[in-house]
Design an enzyme around this catalytic site. Structure first.
Site, PDB file in Angstrom:
ATOM      1  N   CYS A 170     -43.909 -15.289 -45.847  1.00 11.54           N
ATOM      2  CA  CYS A 170     -44.418 -14.257 -46.748  1.00 11.54           C
ATOM      3  C   CYS A 170     -43.608 -14.349 -48.042  1.00 11.54           C
ATOM      4  O   CYS A 170     -42.373 -14.335 -48.000  1.00 11.54           O
ATOM      5  CB  CYS A 170     -44.272 -12.873 -46.126  1.00 11.54           C
ATOM      6  SG  CYS A 170     -44.669 -11.540 -47.290  1.00 11.54           S
ATOM      7  N   ASP A 210     -45.056 -16.308 -41.267  1.00 10.69           N
ATOM      8  CA  ASP A 210     -46.473 -16.089 -41.014  1.00 10.69           C
ATOM      9  C   ASP A 210     -46.981 -17.263 -40.185  1.00 10.69           C
ATOM     10  O   ASP A 210     -46.508 -18.391 -40.344  1.00 10.69           O
ATOM     11  CB  ASP A 210     -47.261 -16.021 -42.326  1.00 10.69           C
ATOM     12  CG  ASP A 210     -47.020 -14.738 -43.089  1.00 10.69           C
ATOM     13  OD1 ASP A 210     -46.929 -13.678 -42.443  1.00 10.69           O
ATOM     14  OD2 ASP A 210     -46.935 -14.794 -44.323  1.00 10.69           O
ATOM     15  N   VAL A 265     -57.194 -39.679 -44.036  1.00 13.01           N
ATOM     16  CA  VAL A 265     -55.820 -39.216 -44.180  1.00 13.01           C
ATOM     17  C   VAL A 265     -55.003 -39.783 -43.022  1.00 13.01           C
ATOM     18  O   VAL A 265     -55.468 -39.862 -41.885  1.00 13.01           O
ATOM     19  CB  VAL A 265     -55.731 -37.672 -44.239  1.00 13.01           C
ATOM     20  CG1 VAL A 265     -56.086 -37.018 -42.927  1.00 13.01           C
ATOM     21  CG2 VAL A 265     -54.347 -37.220 -44.694  1.00 13.01           C
ATOM     22  N   GLU A 266     -53.809 -40.242 -43.315  1.00 13.10           N
ATOM     23  CA  GLU A 266     -52.902 -40.737 -42.270  1.00 13.10           C
ATOM     24  C   GLU A 266     -52.298 -39.507 -41.604  1.00 13.10           C
ATOM     25  O   GLU A 266     -51.712 -38.660 -42.261  1.00 13.10           O
ATOM     26  CB  GLU A 266     -51.836 -41.646 -42.902  1.00 13.10           C
ATOM     27  CG  GLU A 266     -51.042 -42.444 -41.893  1.00 13.10           C
ATOM     28  CD  GLU A 266     -50.005 -41.613 -41.181  1.00 13.10           C
ATOM     29  OE1 GLU A 266     -50.003 -41.635 -39.934  1.00 13.10           O
ATOM     30  OE2 GLU A 266     -49.216 -40.939 -41.866  1.00 13.10           O
ATOM     31  N   SER A 267     -52.463 -39.400 -40.289  1.00 12.13           N
ATOM     32  CA  SER A 267     -52.178 -38.143 -39.585  1.00 12.13           C
ATOM     33  C   SER A 267     -50.698 -37.755 -39.578  1.00 12.13           C
ATOM     34  O   SER A 267     -50.388 -36.565 -39.635  1.00 12.13           O
ATOM     35  CB  SER A 267     -52.734 -38.182 -38.161  1.00 12.13           C
ATOM     36  OG  SER A 267     -52.151 -39.225 -37.426  1.00 12.13           O
ATOM     37  N   HIS A 279     -51.516 -16.101 -47.595  1.00 13.02           N
ATOM     38  CA  HIS A 279     -52.406 -16.850 -46.689  1.00 13.02           C
ATOM     39  C   HIS A 279     -53.484 -17.611 -47.453  1.00 13.02           C
ATOM     40  O   HIS A 279     -53.768 -18.773 -47.144  1.00 13.02           O
ATOM     41  CB  HIS A 279     -53.097 -15.900 -45.710  1.00 13.02           C
ATOM     42  CG  HIS A 279     -52.169 -15.111 -44.847  1.00 13.02           C
ATOM     43  ND1 HIS A 279     -50.879 -15.471 -44.573  1.00 13.02           N
ATOM     44  CD2 HIS A 279     -52.381 -13.961 -44.174  1.00 13.02           C
ATOM     45  CE1 HIS A 279     -50.324 -14.584 -43.771  1.00 13.02           C
ATOM     46  NE2 HIS A 279     -51.214 -13.642 -43.523  1.00 13.02           N
ATOM     47  N   GLU A 280     -54.105 -16.941 -48.401  1.00 11.01           N
ATOM     48  CA  GLU A 280     -55.196 -17.561 -49.157  1.00 11.01           C
ATOM     49  C   GLU A 280     -54.703 -18.796 -49.899  1.00 11.01           C
ATOM     50  O   GLU A 280     -55.356 -19.845 -49.896  1.00 11.01           O
ATOM     51  CB  GLU A 280     -55.793 -16.549 -50.144  1.00 11.01           C
ATOM     52  CG  GLU A 280     -56.410 -15.326 -49.490  1.00 11.01           C
ATOM     53  CD  GLU A 280     -55.431 -14.182 -49.204  1.00 11.01           C
ATOM     54  OE1 GLU A 280     -55.919 -13.081 -48.876  1.00 11.01           O
ATOM     55  OE2 GLU A 280     -54.200 -14.364 -49.303  1.00 11.01           O
TER      56      GLU A 280
END
Length: 155
Positions: A53, A60, A75-77, A94-95
Protein backbone atom coordinates in the site's frame (compact mmCIF):
# COMPACT_ATOMS: atom_id res chain seq x y z
CA UNK A 1 30.60 -23.63 -32.78
CA UNK A 2 27.32 -23.10 -30.92
CA UNK A 3 24.04 -23.04 -32.77
CA UNK A 4 21.86 -19.91 -32.59
CA UNK A 5 18.31 -20.57 -31.28
CA UNK A 6 15.32 -18.48 -30.26
CA UNK A 7 16.65 -18.78 -26.69
CA UNK A 8 20.18 -17.53 -27.40
CA UNK A 9 19.62 -13.91 -26.33
CA UNK A 10 18.09 -14.70 -22.93
CA UNK A 11 20.07 -13.41 -19.95
CA UNK A 12 18.08 -14.67 -16.94
CA UNK A 13 17.07 -18.23 -17.82
CA UNK A 14 19.28 -21.08 -16.65
CA UNK A 15 21.10 -19.35 -13.84
CA UNK A 16 20.86 -17.52 -10.54
CA UNK A 17 18.97 -14.26 -10.99
CA UNK A 18 18.26 -11.87 -8.12
CA UNK A 19 14.81 -10.38 -7.64
CA UNK A 20 14.78 -6.88 -9.18
CA UNK A 21 14.56 -4.00 -6.70
CA UNK A 22 11.56 -2.45 -8.47
CA UNK A 23 9.26 -2.98 -11.45
CA UNK A 24 11.17 -0.23 -13.29
CA UNK A 25 14.46 -2.11 -12.78
CA UNK A 26 13.01 -5.47 -13.84
CA UNK A 27 13.99 -6.78 -17.27
CA UNK A 28 11.35 -8.80 -19.03
CA UNK A 29 12.57 -10.90 -21.91
CA UNK A 30 10.88 -12.35 -24.96
CA UNK A 31 11.46 -15.17 -27.39
CA UNK A 32 10.30 -15.59 -30.96
CA UNK A 33 6.94 -17.34 -31.23
CA UNK A 34 7.67 -20.67 -32.95
CA UNK A 35 4.01 -20.85 -34.10
CA UNK A 36 3.26 -17.28 -35.29
CA UNK A 37 0.82 -18.53 -37.94
CA UNK A 38 -1.54 -19.97 -35.29
CA UNK A 39 -3.86 -17.85 -33.12
CA UNK A 40 -3.85 -19.32 -29.60
CA UNK A 41 -4.23 -18.14 -26.02
CA UNK A 42 -1.45 -18.22 -23.41
CA UNK A 43 -2.37 -17.93 -19.72
CA UNK A 44 -0.20 -17.02 -16.75
CA UNK A 45 -1.64 -17.18 -13.24
CA UNK A 46 0.07 -15.54 -10.27
CA UNK A 47 -2.02 -16.50 -7.21
CA UNK A 48 0.45 -14.98 -4.73
CA UNK A 49 1.14 -11.55 -6.23
CA UNK A 50 2.15 -8.99 -3.60
CA UNK A 51 2.75 -5.26 -3.49
CA UNK A 52 2.65 -2.56 -0.84
CA UNK A 53 0.00 0.00 0.00
CA UNK A 54 1.58 3.33 -0.98
CA UNK A 55 0.00 5.05 2.02
CA UNK A 56 0.59 2.60 4.88
CA UNK A 57 3.36 0.36 3.57
CA UNK A 58 1.27 -2.68 4.50
CA UNK A 59 1.31 -5.66 2.12
CA UNK A 60 -1.45 -6.18 -0.44
CA UNK A 61 -2.17 -9.54 -2.05
CA UNK A 62 -3.75 -10.42 -5.38
CA UNK A 63 -4.48 -13.31 -7.68
CA UNK A 64 -3.48 -12.19 -11.19
CA UNK A 65 -4.67 -13.91 -14.36
CA UNK A 66 -2.96 -12.84 -17.59
CA UNK A 67 -4.27 -14.10 -20.94
CA UNK A 68 -2.72 -13.12 -24.24
CA UNK A 69 -2.81 -14.11 -27.89
CA UNK A 70 0.80 -13.90 -29.11
CA UNK A 71 1.95 -12.30 -32.30
CA UNK A 72 5.62 -12.66 -33.14
CA UNK A 73 6.77 -12.89 -29.50
CA UNK A 74 6.27 -14.91 -26.31
CA UNK A 75 7.17 -13.63 -22.85
CA UNK A 76 9.94 -15.65 -21.20
CA UNK A 77 8.28 -16.97 -18.04
CA UNK A 78 11.21 -16.64 -15.61
CA UNK A 79 11.63 -12.98 -16.49
CA UNK A 80 7.87 -12.50 -16.03
CA UNK A 81 8.07 -14.19 -12.62
CA UNK A 82 10.92 -11.89 -11.59
CA UNK A 83 9.04 -8.83 -12.89
CA UNK A 84 5.95 -9.79 -10.88
CA UNK A 85 8.12 -10.44 -7.81
CA UNK A 86 9.62 -6.97 -8.11
CA UNK A 87 6.31 -5.51 -6.93
CA UNK A 88 6.87 -7.06 -3.48
CA UNK A 89 8.51 -3.87 -2.19
CA UNK A 90 6.73 -1.48 -4.54
CA UNK A 91 4.09 0.91 -3.21
CA UNK A 92 1.18 1.43 -5.59
CA UNK A 93 -2.60 1.17 -5.64
CA UNK A 94 -4.25 -1.99 -6.97
CA UNK A 95 -5.37 -0.35 -10.19
CA UNK A 96 -1.89 0.95 -10.99
CA UNK A 97 -0.20 -2.39 -10.25
CA UNK A 98 -2.63 -4.33 -12.42
CA UNK A 99 -2.40 -1.97 -15.38
CA UNK A 100 1.37 -1.60 -15.07
CA UNK A 101 1.74 -5.37 -15.44
CA UNK A 102 -0.60 -5.54 -18.42
CA UNK A 103 0.82 -2.54 -20.24
CA UNK A 104 4.41 -3.63 -19.72
CA UNK A 105 3.67 -6.99 -21.35
CA UNK A 106 1.88 -5.27 -24.23
CA UNK A 107 4.83 -2.90 -24.72
CA UNK A 108 7.26 -5.84 -24.80
CA UNK A 109 5.32 -8.27 -26.98
CA UNK A 110 2.82 -6.29 -29.08
CA UNK A 111 0.44 -9.28 -28.77
CA UNK A 112 -2.64 -9.67 -30.91
CA UNK A 113 -4.65 -9.35 -27.68
CA UNK A 114 -4.13 -9.23 -23.90
CA UNK A 115 -6.46 -9.37 -20.91
CA UNK A 116 -5.46 -9.10 -17.26
CA UNK A 117 -7.63 -9.67 -14.21
CA UNK A 118 -6.33 -8.48 -10.85
CA UNK A 119 -8.37 -10.10 -8.07
CA UNK A 120 -7.22 -8.26 -4.96
CA UNK A 121 -7.88 -9.44 -1.45
CA UNK A 122 -9.70 -7.00 0.87
CA UNK A 123 -8.07 -3.81 2.00
CA UNK A 124 -10.13 -2.01 4.62
CA UNK A 125 -12.78 -4.71 4.28
CA UNK A 126 -13.33 -4.12 0.54
CA UNK A 127 -11.93 -6.41 -2.15
CA UNK A 128 -10.94 -4.59 -5.33
CA UNK A 129 -10.93 -6.36 -8.69
CA UNK A 130 -9.26 -4.67 -11.67
CA UNK A 131 -9.75 -5.74 -15.29
CA UNK A 132 -8.15 -4.48 -18.50
CA UNK A 133 -7.86 -5.73 -22.04
CA UNK A 134 -6.46 -4.33 -25.24
CA UNK A 135 -9.70 -4.78 -27.25
CA UNK A 136 -12.05 -7.53 -28.36
CA UNK A 137 -10.64 -11.05 -28.32
CA UNK A 138 -9.55 -12.26 -31.76
CA UNK A 139 -12.16 -14.21 -33.71
CA UNK A 140 -11.80 -17.98 -33.48
CA UNK A 141 -9.50 -18.13 -30.43
CA UNK A 142 -10.79 -19.96 -27.38
CA UNK A 143 -10.50 -17.58 -24.43
CA UNK A 144 -11.54 -19.45 -21.26
CA UNK A 145 -13.20 -17.77 -18.32
CA UNK A 146 -10.62 -16.59 -15.80
CA UNK A 147 -12.21 -18.90 -13.23
CA UNK A 148 -11.72 -16.69 -10.19
CA UNK A 149 -14.89 -16.45 -8.08
CA UNK A 150 -15.83 -13.17 -6.41
CA UNK A 151 -14.40 -12.76 -2.93
CA UNK A 152 -16.70 -14.24 -0.29
CA UNK A 153 -14.59 -14.10 2.85
CA UNK A 154 -15.56 -16.70 5.41
CA UNK A 155 -19.09 -16.45 4.16
Amino acid sequence: MSEETIYSGLTQLGGQTDLPASPEAAVMERVANPQPDVAYCVRFVAPEFTSLCPMTGQPDFAHLVIDYVPGDWLVESKSLKLFLGSFRNHGSFHEDCTLTVGRRIVDLLAPAWLRIGGYWYPRGGIPIDVFWQTGPAPEGVWIPDQGVPPYRGRG
